[in-house]
Design an enzyme around this catalytic site. Structure first.
Site, PDB file in Angstrom:
ATOM      1  N   ASN A   8      -9.559  -2.719   0.277  1.00 32.15           N
ATOM      2  CA  ASN A   8     -10.328  -1.884   1.302  1.00 32.15           C
ATOM      3  C   ASN A   8      -9.828  -0.601   0.726  1.00 32.15           C
ATOM      4  OD1 ASN A   8     -10.823  -0.530   3.462  1.00 32.15           O
ATOM      5  ND2 ASN A   8      -9.128  -1.218   4.672  1.00 32.15           N
ATOM      6  N   TRP A   9     -10.834   0.194   0.103  1.00 32.51           N
ATOM      7  CA  TRP A   9     -10.873   1.460  -0.306  1.00 32.51           C
ATOM      8  C   TRP A   9     -10.700   2.492   0.831  1.00 32.51           C
ATOM      9  CZ3 TRP A   9     -13.260   3.240  -5.514  1.00 32.51           C
ATOM     10  CH2 TRP A   9     -12.765   2.712  -6.699  1.00 32.51           C
ATOM     11  N   LYS A  10     -11.011   2.207   2.028  1.00 33.29           N
ATOM     12  CA  LYS A  10     -11.067   3.074   2.922  1.00 33.29           C
ATOM     13  C   LYS A  10     -12.008   4.123   2.769  1.00 33.29           C
ATOM     14  CE  LYS A  10      -6.704   0.948   4.594  1.00 33.29           C
ATOM     15  NZ  LYS A  10      -5.567   1.258   5.337  1.00 33.29           N
ATOM     16  N   HIS A  95     -11.255  -3.122  11.996  1.00 29.28           N
ATOM     17  CA  HIS A  95     -10.014  -2.677  11.159  1.00 29.28           C
ATOM     18  C   HIS A  95      -9.292  -2.018  12.353  1.00 29.28           C
ATOM     19  CE1 HIS A  95      -7.415  -0.686   8.753  1.00 29.28           C
ATOM     20  NE2 HIS A  95      -7.515  -1.313   7.987  1.00 29.28           N
ATOM     21  N   GLU A 168      -3.356  -7.913  10.417  1.00 28.50           N
ATOM     22  CA  GLU A 168      -2.664  -6.823   9.895  1.00 28.50           C
ATOM     23  C   GLU A 168      -1.745  -6.066  10.802  1.00 28.50           C
ATOM     24  OE1 GLU A 168      -5.125  -5.100   6.320  1.00 28.50           O
ATOM     25  OE2 GLU A 168      -6.110  -4.505   8.161  1.00 28.50           O
ATOM     26  N   GLY A 174      -0.291   0.986   5.288  1.00 30.79           N
ATOM     27  CA  GLY A 174       0.010   2.408   4.838  1.00 30.79           C
ATOM     28  C   GLY A 174       1.143   2.899   4.950  1.00 30.79           C
ATOM     29  N   SER A 213       0.613  -2.783   3.491  1.00 31.86           N
ATOM     30  CA  SER A 213       1.242  -2.701   2.405  1.00 31.86           C
ATOM     31  C   SER A 213       1.611  -3.636   1.276  1.00 31.86           C
ATOM     32  CB  SER A 213       2.854  -2.106   3.153  1.00 31.86           C
ATOM     33  OG  SER A 213       2.611  -0.986   3.674  1.00 31.86           O
ATOM     34  N   GLY A 234      -5.117  -2.202   0.858  1.00 34.89           N
ATOM     35  CA  GLY A 234      -5.743  -1.031   1.125  1.00 34.89           C
ATOM     36  C   GLY A 234      -5.153  -0.189  -0.286  1.00 34.89           C
ATOM     37  N   GLY A 235      -4.096   0.488  -0.051  1.00 36.27           N
ATOM     38  CA  GLY A 235      -3.803   1.749  -1.103  1.00 36.27           C
ATOM     39  C   GLY A 235      -3.742   0.987  -2.483  1.00 36.27           C
TER      40      GLY A 235
END
Ligand code: PGA
Length: 251
Positions: A8-10, A95, A168, A174, A213, A234-235
């Site tokens: 998920n690049w957000k 999300h 999540e 994050g 994370s 994500g990150g």
């Protein structure tokens, strides 16, 4: 059950960042991951222009949201047909950053369910996100909150090859703080038991992903935890090397 690894690049990524997608496709070409389904959920502006980089690869394109309506007066929104035309096969729905980050009331589970229905109608795989806040966990309400979200967000009728649940915990997103493995196992087991009991065969086959994370260092142990059928990242999905290491951790 095939492991699903979703990135998920957000709200990150410009045209130049497609170098990472190209690199990931190259890494997978050399060292494929046949046991996994892989999707990268990109910002809307990168969908069309990224198709050429993943066309021949094991990576499926995904979006991060859709509207529940087919089309019409919904300024700033994106429809399921639009993401499909852009080449998407997956979409993230509900999300926590959309549930809490949009207006006074945020996105509600009822609209998440409507979005999942229209995604499935267009043969787009829906990754439905659920998860409790730290306050809810500390108040002993994590399970009841997550159960309420699952009940209301998952349409009554679905097929397991068109939808997954992503658990999540909001406090783990994050933050670099991953949920403890026993907490992940407990919540996933709890969701699995509900799905088995209330959605029969399809419920038993639906994949439950963990998100919050996930990184190359913790992916293997998370992915080998009972009832974890994939991860939403994500990150660590922004860098090809990190995301590839997570894919490799799935075996
Ligand atoms: P994170 O995000 O991996 O950066 O914690 C996960 C997510 O929000 O899907």
């Amino acid at each position: 059950m095939k492991t699903l690894i979703a990135g998920n690049w957000k709200m990150n990524g410009l045209l130049k960042d497609r170098d990472e997608i190209k690199k990931l496709a190259g890494l997978l070409e050399k060292d494929p991951a046949p046991g996994c389904d892989i999707t990268l959920c990109l910002p809307a502006t990168l969908l069309f222009p990224s198709v050429k980089f993943i066309a021949e690869s094991a990576i499926a394109l995904g979006a991060q949201n859709i509207h529940w309506a087919e089309s019409g007066a919904h300024t700033g929104d994106i429809s399921v047909e639009m993401i499909k035309e852009a080449g998407c096969e997956y979409v993230i729905i509900g999300h926590s950053e959309r549930r809490s980050g949009h207006g006074e009331h945020g996105e509600r589970s009822q609209s998440v369910s409507e979005k999942a229905k229209i995604a499935m109608a267009y043969k787009i795989f829906a990754i439905i996100c659920v998860g409790e806040s730290l306050d809810e966990r500390e108040a002993g309400k994590a399970k009841s909150h997550v159960l309420d979200q699952v009940k209301k967000s998952l349409p009554q009728v679905f097929s397991a090859d068109q939808v997954a649940i992503a658990y999540e915990p909001i406090w783990a997103i994050g933050t670099g703080v991953t949920a403890k493995l026993e907490d992940i196992a407990e919540m996933h087991g709890f969701i699995r038991a509900y799905l088995n009991e209330h959605h029969g065969e399809d419920g038993a086959k639906i994949r439950i992903l963990y998100g919050g994370s996930v990184n190359p260092g913790n992916a293997a142990e998370i992915l080998s935890t009972t009832d974890v059928n994939g991860v939403l990242v994500g990150g660590a999905s922004l860098k090809a090397d990190d995301f590839f290491a997570i894919i490799r951790a799935a075996g």
